[in-house]
Design an enzyme around this catalytic site. Structure first.
Site, short mmCIF file in Angstrom:
data_model
loop_
_atom_site.label_atom_id
_atom_site.label_comp_id
_atom_site.label_asym_id
_atom_site.label_seq_id
_atom_site.Cartn_x
_atom_site.Cartn_y
_atom_site.Cartn_z
N VAL A 219 0.86 -1.19 0.00
CA VAL A 219 0.00 0.00 0.00
C VAL A 219 0.89 1.24 0.00
CG1 VAL A 219 -1.65 1.36 1.37
CG2 VAL A 219 -1.96 -1.10 1.13
N ARG A 225 -2.45 2.58 7.27
CA ARG A 225 -3.20 2.71 8.52
C ARG A 225 -4.62 3.21 8.31
NH1 ARG A 225 -0.32 0.57 13.02
NH2 ARG A 225 1.89 0.77 12.54
N ARG A 226 -5.20 2.89 7.16
CA ARG A 226 -6.58 3.30 6.87
C ARG A 226 -7.47 2.10 6.53
NH1 ARG A 226 -6.29 9.01 3.51
NH2 ARG A 226 -4.46 9.88 4.56
N GLY A 227 -6.96 0.90 6.66
CA GLY A 227 -7.76 -0.28 6.35
C GLY A 227 -7.69 -0.71 4.90
N GLY A 229 -5.17 -2.11 3.29
CA GLY A 229 -4.55 -3.42 3.17
C GLY A 229 -5.53 -4.55 3.45
N TYR A 264 -3.29 -10.46 9.11
CA TYR A 264 -3.55 -11.78 8.54
C TYR A 264 -4.23 -12.70 9.56
CZ TYR A 264 -0.35 -10.42 4.78
OH TYR A 264 0.25 -9.79 3.73
#
Length: 315
Positions: A219, A225-227, A229, A264
């Protein structure tokens, strides 16, 4: 966070055949029987690998081409039409297959990957190393385009939400997406769907080559850090299900990458095997091989969430 170290198989040219995909031909070796609808370009006959039942093999064709089976052609169209959209409170992510229509898109992808992989190198001048990586990555993508429909590269585009009313912005974003305005390239991942599309030299611990495998996942630094991924991972799983591949999917995660490892684990991946400490002798970081059994139903291609906690993606 990255699903695996960057993969660099031997490079050989391959010409595109599908009008909407960077990846185009299926590298089948000659077989006695022929199922065909469309003739696709291929490597020379001596370098083609054996057609397999899943892909619908092709017969050898004079002039350096192979016939693609109806199923393979359908899968090519499925990849080309693939879309995974997700709305955050802060913006909208749209994931699709990499196309060949726009050189700027390929250039942006090369820059994104080169920047990501260069982050982990401390012994070389960053700018020079990124230039070298860009060259290698471009050649790598050129080679991998010959593996569709057995593999695909997904690219994600992000459009931030406006500061006005959220509902109005959602409608404007959808109109913009219909016009092809997805925003800036935010992320990418590669999905191998079977043994034909599997990387030639996967990282250790070695995953089973005939199962789906996710790698080269990253990313853009400014959008972590925004979701993103988390949703990129869901998009990869959605494509695997839509392509009717085997449901057990594998990926790698370095031991030192705690943030992606937690992501994960939350997504349902479990450790299958971990590198021996001896991999340090080859100057590599130790990695976990992780696996997940996908559900029979595909993920929703349109969803909204406020859960965006795990997105530090570096190689």
């Amino acid at each position: 966070m990255a699903a695996a170290a960057f993969l660099l198989p031997a490079v050989s040219p391959a010409a595109p055949a599908h009008p909407r995909l960077l990846f185009s031909h299926s590298p089948y070796r000659s077989r006695p029987r022929v199922h065909h609808v469309r003739l696709a370009a291929s490597r020379p006959a001596a370098s083609r690998s054996d057609g397999e039942g899943d892909g619908g093999g092709g017969g050898g064709v004079a002039g350096g081409g192979v016939f693609l089976s109806p199923r393979a052609l359908s899968q090519l169209d499925e990849i080309a039409a693939f879309r995974y959209a997700h709305s955050f409170p802060h913006g909208r992510l749209t994931v699709r297959a990499l196309t060949q229509a726009d050189d700027d898109e390929s250039d942006a992808l090369v820059r994104l990957l080169a920047s990501s992989f260069a982050e982990n190198v401390r012994w070389a001048p960053a700018q020079r190393y990124e230039q070298l990586l860009a060259f290698v990555i471009r050649r790598y993508l050129f080679e991998r385009r010959g593996l569709a429909p057995h593999a695909a590269v997904l690219v994600g585009y992000y459009r931030p939400a406006a500061t006005g009313d959220g509902e109005e912005e959602d409608e404007d974003e959808r109109e913009g997406n219909e016009d092809g305005d997805y925003g800036e390239m935010a992320c990418t991942a590669e999905v191998s769907l079977d043994a034909v599309g599997a990387p030639g030299a996967p990282p250790t611990p070695t995953p089973p080559l005939d199962f789906p495998y996710i790698c080269n996942m990253t990313v853009k630094t400014s959008l972590r850090r925004r979701g993103i991924g988390k949703q990129l991972l869901k998009a990869c799983e959605d494509l695997i299900i839509k392509m009717d591949a085997k449901r057990r999917v594998y990926l790698h995660c370095r031991i030192i990458d705690q943030v992606p490892f937690n992501m994960y684990r939350k997504a349902g991946y479990n450790i299958v095997q971990t590198d021996s400490i001896l991999v340090w002798l080859s100057l590599q970081k130790r990695k976990h091989l992780m696996s997940k059994e996908l559900l029979q139903t595909s993920a929703s291609s349109e969803s909204t969430t406020k859960d965006f906690d795990d997105n530090n993606l570096t190689s």
